[in-house]
Motif scaffolding. Structure first.
Motif, short mmCIF file in Angstrom:
data_model
loop_
_atom_site.label_atom_id
_atom_site.label_comp_id
_atom_site.label_asym_id
_atom_site.label_seq_id
_atom_site.Cartn_x
_atom_site.Cartn_y
_atom_site.Cartn_z
N GLY A 1 11.66 18.18 -3.68
CA GLY A 1 10.90 19.29 -3.25
C GLY A 1 9.70 19.34 -4.45
N THR A 2 9.51 18.30 -5.01
CA THR A 2 8.32 18.34 -5.77
C THR A 2 7.29 17.18 -5.24
OG1 THR A 2 9.70 18.58 -7.82
CG2 THR A 2 7.34 17.67 -8.15
N VAL A 3 5.96 17.96 -5.18
CA VAL A 3 4.92 17.01 -4.67
C VAL A 3 4.41 16.11 -5.85
CG1 VAL A 3 2.43 17.14 -3.89
CG2 VAL A 3 4.13 18.89 -3.04
N LEU A 4 4.71 14.73 -5.66
CA LEU A 4 4.38 13.93 -6.77
C LEU A 4 2.78 13.89 -7.02
CD1 LEU A 4 6.63 10.85 -5.67
CD2 LEU A 4 6.84 12.80 -7.26
N GLU A 5 2.02 14.06 -6.09
CA GLU A 5 0.65 14.03 -6.28
C GLU A 5 -0.01 15.10 -7.30
OE1 GLU A 5 1.36 12.03 -2.72
OE2 GLU A 5 2.12 13.80 -3.38
N THR B 1 0.83 -1.17 0.11
CA THR B 1 -0.01 0.09 -0.09
C THR B 1 0.77 1.11 -0.07
OG1 THR B 1 -1.72 -1.17 1.24
CG2 THR B 1 -1.71 1.30 1.09
N LEU B 2 1.80 1.39 0.85
CA LEU B 2 2.87 2.46 0.93
C LEU B 2 3.42 2.64 -0.44
CD1 LEU B 2 4.53 4.52 2.62
CD2 LEU B 2 6.17 2.85 3.07
N LEU B 3 4.05 1.49 -1.14
CA LEU B 3 4.87 1.69 -2.30
C LEU B 3 3.82 2.46 -3.52
CD1 LEU B 3 7.12 -1.49 -2.52
CD2 LEU B 3 7.39 0.93 -1.81
N LYS B 4 2.41 1.70 -3.57
CA LYS B 4 1.41 2.13 -4.44
C LYS B 4 1.13 3.54 -4.31
CE LYS B 4 -0.14 -2.50 -5.90
NZ LYS B 4 -1.55 -3.23 -6.07
N ALA B 5 1.07 3.96 -3.05
CA ALA B 5 0.63 5.27 -2.83
C ALA B 5 1.73 6.28 -3.15
CB ALA B 5 0.49 5.67 -1.34
N CYS C 1 3.92 6.00 -5.62
CA CYS C 1 4.05 6.13 -7.13
C CYS C 1 2.57 6.51 -7.65
CB CYS C 1 4.57 4.91 -7.78
SG CYS C 1 3.51 3.62 -7.72
N GLY C 2 1.53 6.73 -6.84
CA GLY C 2 0.20 7.42 -7.43
C GLY C 2 -0.76 6.18 -7.80
N ILE C 3 -0.53 5.10 -7.64
CA ILE C 3 -1.30 3.94 -8.03
C ILE C 3 -2.50 4.04 -7.19
CG2 ILE C 3 -1.91 1.64 -8.29
CD1 ILE C 3 1.33 1.31 -9.16
N LEU C 4 -2.65 4.32 -5.92
CA LEU C 4 -3.50 4.15 -4.95
C LEU C 4 -4.04 5.66 -4.32
CD1 LEU C 4 -2.92 1.16 -2.56
CD2 LEU C 4 -4.37 1.42 -4.39
N PRO C 5 -5.20 6.04 -4.34
CA PRO C 5 -5.51 7.30 -3.58
C PRO C 5 -5.05 7.41 -2.37
CG PRO C 5 -7.55 6.14 -4.21
CD PRO C 5 -6.21 5.26 -4.80
N HIS C 6 -4.71 8.41 -1.65
CA HIS C 6 -4.27 8.55 -0.29
C HIS C 6 -4.52 10.08 0.14
CE1 HIS C 6 -0.97 9.01 -2.92
NE2 HIS C 6 -0.26 9.96 -1.98
N GLU C 7 -4.21 10.05 1.57
CA GLU C 7 -4.03 11.33 2.09
C GLU C 7 -2.52 11.66 2.23
OE1 GLU C 7 -6.08 11.17 6.02
OE2 GLU C 7 -8.00 10.60 5.21
N GLY C 8 -2.44 13.32 2.57
CA GLY C 8 -1.13 13.46 2.63
C GLY C 8 -0.36 13.63 1.16
N ASN C 9 0.93 13.92 1.33
CA ASN C 9 1.53 14.16 0.00
C ASN C 9 3.00 13.35 0.22
OD1 ASN C 9 0.69 17.30 0.74
ND2 ASN C 9 0.18 16.29 -1.59
N CYS C 10 3.59 12.86 -0.75
CA CYS C 10 4.80 12.46 -1.21
C CYS C 10 5.56 13.35 -1.95
CB CYS C 10 4.66 11.07 -1.84
SG CYS C 10 3.63 9.69 -1.21
#
Length: 200
Positions: free
Chosen positions: A24-28, A5-9, A11-20
């Protein structure tokens, strides 16, 4: 425990709260194509279920760099062959990917990921289908890739010995929670034993 779940979040495969945030770039906020230029993800199973050559699988790593209908260049093909050689699959370029062993498939996917030349490598239990020799080949390839530039790999592992011997930091997950961070090079044996006993 939440590793996949963490890995998929990330790389943007799973919707989630917070930011990766990476460099300095927000992946979402990025398109899938732009995330693919920065992050490479290797799932437990490749998802490839068609007859395709080993070389063509590795060349997929260049897809984020290519325009629509653009073919990989001769230089890209040379890089792909070198990556296969490093992964221990030299000379197998024309073989059918579907005819490889599960361990060889994982090494082929790793070669594809290495040519993508992103900054973050996400691997979900990459050792699960590998024998002892191939496990350490994969780990040494990942460490070499990380050491060749400002790069990082986030790897979900089940084997504590592999993690302790191959990783700079361990994030211990249990029941979806972070139990703490271990630093195998500097933490005491007692601290590592106590934390690992919580999950093993």
């Amino acid at each position: 425990s939440g590793k996949t779940t963490l890995l998929k979040a990330v790389c943007g495969i799973l919707p989630h709260e917070g930011n990766c945030v990476l460099d300095g770039t927000v992946l979402e906020g990025l398109s899938p194509r732009n995330i693919a230029k920065r992050c490479s993800y290797i799932p437990q199973r490749s998802g490839i279920a068609i007859d395709i050559s080993v070389l063509d699988v590795v060349l997929m790593g260049f897809n984020p760099q290519l325009k629509l209908l653009e073919h990989p260049s001769a230089a890209m093909k040379e890089q792909a062959c070198k990556a296969l050689e490093k992964a221990g699959l030299g000379g197998m370029e024309k073989r059918n990917y579907m005819h490889l062993s599960e361990g060889q498939k994982q090494l082929c996917i790793l070669a594809r990921t290495l040519v993508a030349n992103g900054r973050l490598l996400l691997l979900d239990e990459p050792e699960s289908a590998l024998d002892f020799r191939c496990r350490y080949r994969m780990l040494s390839l990942i460490r070499e890739w990380v050491g060749s530039g400002e790069r990082l790999a986030l790897v979900a592992l089940h084997d504590p010995m592999l993690a302790l011997n191959g990783c700079d930091e361990l994030c211990i997950l249990k029941d979806g929670r972070n139990m703490g961070i271990l630093h195998p090079q500097t933490d005491s044996f007692g601290k590592m034993q106590e934390m690992l006993c919580e999950v093993y």
